[in-house]
Motif scaffolding. Structure first.
Motif, mmCIF file in Angstrom:
data_model
loop_
_atom_site.group_PDB
_atom_site.id
_atom_site.type_symbol
_atom_site.label_atom_id
_atom_site.label_comp_id
_atom_site.label_asym_id
_atom_site.label_seq_id
_atom_site.Cartn_x
_atom_site.Cartn_y
_atom_site.Cartn_z
ATOM 1 N N SER A 16 26.667 -48.186 37.222
ATOM 2 C CA SER A 16 27.538 -48.906 36.301
ATOM 3 C C SER A 16 27.103 -50.378 36.197
ATOM 4 N N ALA A 19 24.399 -50.235 33.701
ATOM 5 C CA ALA A 19 24.970 -49.988 32.379
ATOM 6 C C ALA A 19 25.614 -51.261 31.838
ATOM 7 N N ASN A 20 26.283 -51.996 32.720
ATOM 8 C CA ASN A 20 26.932 -53.214 32.250
ATOM 9 C C ASN A 20 25.937 -54.211 31.688
ATOM 10 N N GLN A 23 25.064 -53.158 28.260
ATOM 11 C CA GLN A 23 26.200 -53.319 27.334
ATOM 12 C C GLN A 23 26.502 -54.779 27.028
ATOM 13 N N ASP A 24 26.101 -55.665 27.943
ATOM 14 C CA ASP A 24 26.408 -57.081 27.760
ATOM 15 C C ASP A 24 25.421 -57.806 26.860
ATOM 16 N N ALA A 28 23.428 -55.198 22.038
ATOM 17 C CA ALA A 28 24.347 -54.081 22.296
ATOM 18 C C ALA A 28 25.726 -54.388 21.713
ATOM 19 N N LYS A 29 26.158 -55.602 21.912
ATOM 20 C CA LYS A 29 27.496 -55.968 21.410
ATOM 21 C C LYS A 29 27.543 -55.920 19.883
ATOM 22 N N LEU A 32 27.527 -52.306 18.687
ATOM 23 C CA LEU A 32 28.838 -51.661 18.867
ATOM 24 C C LEU A 32 29.850 -52.196 17.850
ATOM 25 N N ILE A 444 28.135 -41.828 25.060
ATOM 26 C CA ILE A 444 28.019 -43.290 25.211
ATOM 27 C C ILE A 444 26.631 -43.643 25.740
ATOM 28 N N LYS A 445 26.125 -42.799 26.630
ATOM 29 C CA LYS A 445 24.793 -43.034 27.182
ATOM 30 C C LYS A 445 23.721 -43.015 26.079
ATOM 31 N N TYR A 448 23.709 -46.403 24.155
ATOM 32 C CA TYR A 448 23.052 -47.550 24.814
ATOM 33 C C TYR A 448 21.574 -47.295 25.076
#
Ligand SMILES: [Zn+2]
Length: 464
Positions: A16, A19-20, A23-24, A28-29, A32, A444-445, A448
């Motif tokens: 995680s 993953a974070n 996502q950060d 990515a943001k 999304l 979700i995987k 990303y």
């Protein structure tokens, strides 16, 4: 037990944390944010929402420095298309590349869904929403890639165009226009479509293959009608519309279209056969080696997943006949749906069916306007760019070109002379695929993991 548990927690916290990080990232943001916004716009046919989605995207491009005239929204009835040009430094002298997607979605009945269809929701495994895979995922990825590249100051050495249609799921009027009536798009060397292809995972999440859609079969339906003067059912006669049409349909059932193949077909079976193994895998390898091996092609014909890969197929799908239970039928009509192998024409298939049924009294009507499109032969540069993007994620994974049963924007571009390959960035388990269905989702995987897919491909093909 305890040890395993601790180890498990350690593993979870490491993944995680990774993953974070992904996502950060700004990219990515942004991806999304675009994905969430466009899934929230119900772009189903007849609602008039596609122009809103196009305007939202056009604004996003302008905010990062695309000029006013680099984006064009082309209205078409209640829907619209969007073309975004990424200006080039012209250094390579190469012709433009088109990147395809469609902004419309299939309708969704909210009362049948477990979640609101026109809102991006998620649990710990998936994103949900209409269009979450087909094709707002592709639109979001292509759009955020253009935005990312622009912010990085990337200048392609050939022009790139985002080409987003507005009615792919229904009439394809916008697709026809984009493929045939836009001079700036007509000069393209090839197109890459976000709306098909992609990676397959098994139930445990292991990658099996990456597929490139390089051809589509022609979709066509024929209506076969037999008329009769009818009469009273107490006075039956040998001539009878239902019996005669039924006889014709049984002949169609028993007819086998000739085996067809291309280099792509053989390559497909060479790789699939090797992976599958066993008796069926062996048959595929035999076919790949020698497509005239009748034993092999007969065996493949028994497999519904593969019958369409080696020949044209036609099957009766609807019947309508008679008008009263006590009257001889005055007409009988059957719908026969065909998926035609590229290189065979609709006219040839119609002629074959007419020969097979051998009854001049049966009227044949071709429904709709079928699109005959050629196979897009593979190119070294495109395949190696795709391989680079795929192998970053899954080293050495087999990449297999395939033929789809028909139905994406790609066929119109192929027909217009622009070779097209569909290469989605998503990897997923085919059993989890609910495009057009209830509770459509994307892992979700996959979202990303796919964030770099298009940047890698664009930089390979237009960056050096
Ligand atoms: Zn689609």
């Amino acid at each position: 037990m305890k040890y395993a548990l601790v180890l498990g927690i350690l593993l979870i916290s490491t993944t995680s944390a990774l993953a974070n990080n992904v996502q950060d990232s700004e990219h990515a943001k942004k991806s999304l944010e675009i994905y969430r916004t466009i899934v929230g716009i119900p772009t189903v046919a007849g609602k008039g929402n596609v122009p809103k989605m196009a305007a939202y995207l056009a604004d996003e491009f302008k905010q990062v420095g695309f000029r006013e005239d680099d984006t064009q929204i082309i209205p078409s009835g209640e829907t619209a298309s969007l073309i975004v040009r990424y200006p080039t430094n012209g250094l390579s002298q190469k012709k433009p590349i088109l990147l395809l997607g469609h902004m419309d979605v299939v309708s969704a009945l909210a009362k049948d869904w477990e979640r609101p269809p026109f809102e991006l929701t998620q649990d710990d495994k998936n994103f949900y929403g209409r269009g979450s895979i087909d094709n707002k995922y592709g639109i979001a990825m292509l759009s955020s890639t253009f935005i990312r590249l622009k912010k990085q100051g990337f200048v392609p050495n050939r022009a790139l165009y985002l080409v987003f249609s507005g009615d792919e799921e229904t009439g394809m009027v916008t697709t026809r226009m984009l493929a045939n009536e836009r001079p700036e798009l007509a000069t393209a060397e090839f197109a890459l479509n976000s709306d098909a292809g992609g990676g397959s995972l098994d139930a445990n999440g292991n990658a099996l293959t990456y597929k490139v859609q390089a051809a589509e079969k022609t979709y066509v339906s024929f209506e076969l009608t037999l008329r009769n003067k009818g009469g009273h059912s107490s006075r039956p006669r040998p001539d009878n519309a239902i019996y005669e049409l039924s006889t014709a349909l049984l002949k169609i059932r028993d007819y086998h279209f000739p085996v067809r193949w291309t280099d792509m077909t053989r390559n497909f079976f060479r790789i699939t056969g090797k992976q599958l193994g066993g008796e069926l895998g062996g048959v595929m390898l035999a076919f790949a080696e020698n497509p005239t091996d009748k034993q092999a092609s007969d065996r493949l014909e028994l497999e519904s997943s593969y019958v369409g890969t080696t020949r044209t197929t036609c099957v009766t799908t609807m019947l309508q006949a008679g008008h009263a239970e006590n009257a001889l039928p005055q007409s009988a009509t059957a719908t026969v749906n065909c998926r035609i192998f590229p290189g065979v024409t609709v006219a040839e298939v119609k002629q074959s069916l007419q020969t097979v049924v051998d009854n001049d009294e049966i009227e044949f009507v071709t429904l709709g306007t079928p699109i005959e499109s050629p196979v897009s032969e593979l190119r070294e540069d495109v395949m190696s760019a795709i391989a680079k993007a795929v192998h970053v994620r899954y080293p050495n994974l087999d990449i297999i070109p395939y033929m789809e049963s028909g139905g994406t924007d790609g066929m119109h571009f192929r027909k217009a002379g622009i070779p097209t390959w569909a290469i989605s960035s998503a990897f997923m388990d085919p059993n989890e695929m609910f495009a057009h269905g209830l509770n459509e989702r994307l892992p979700i995987k996959a979202f990303y993991d796919g964030l770099d897919h298009w940047s890698i491909i664009i930089k390979e093909l237009a960056g050096k």
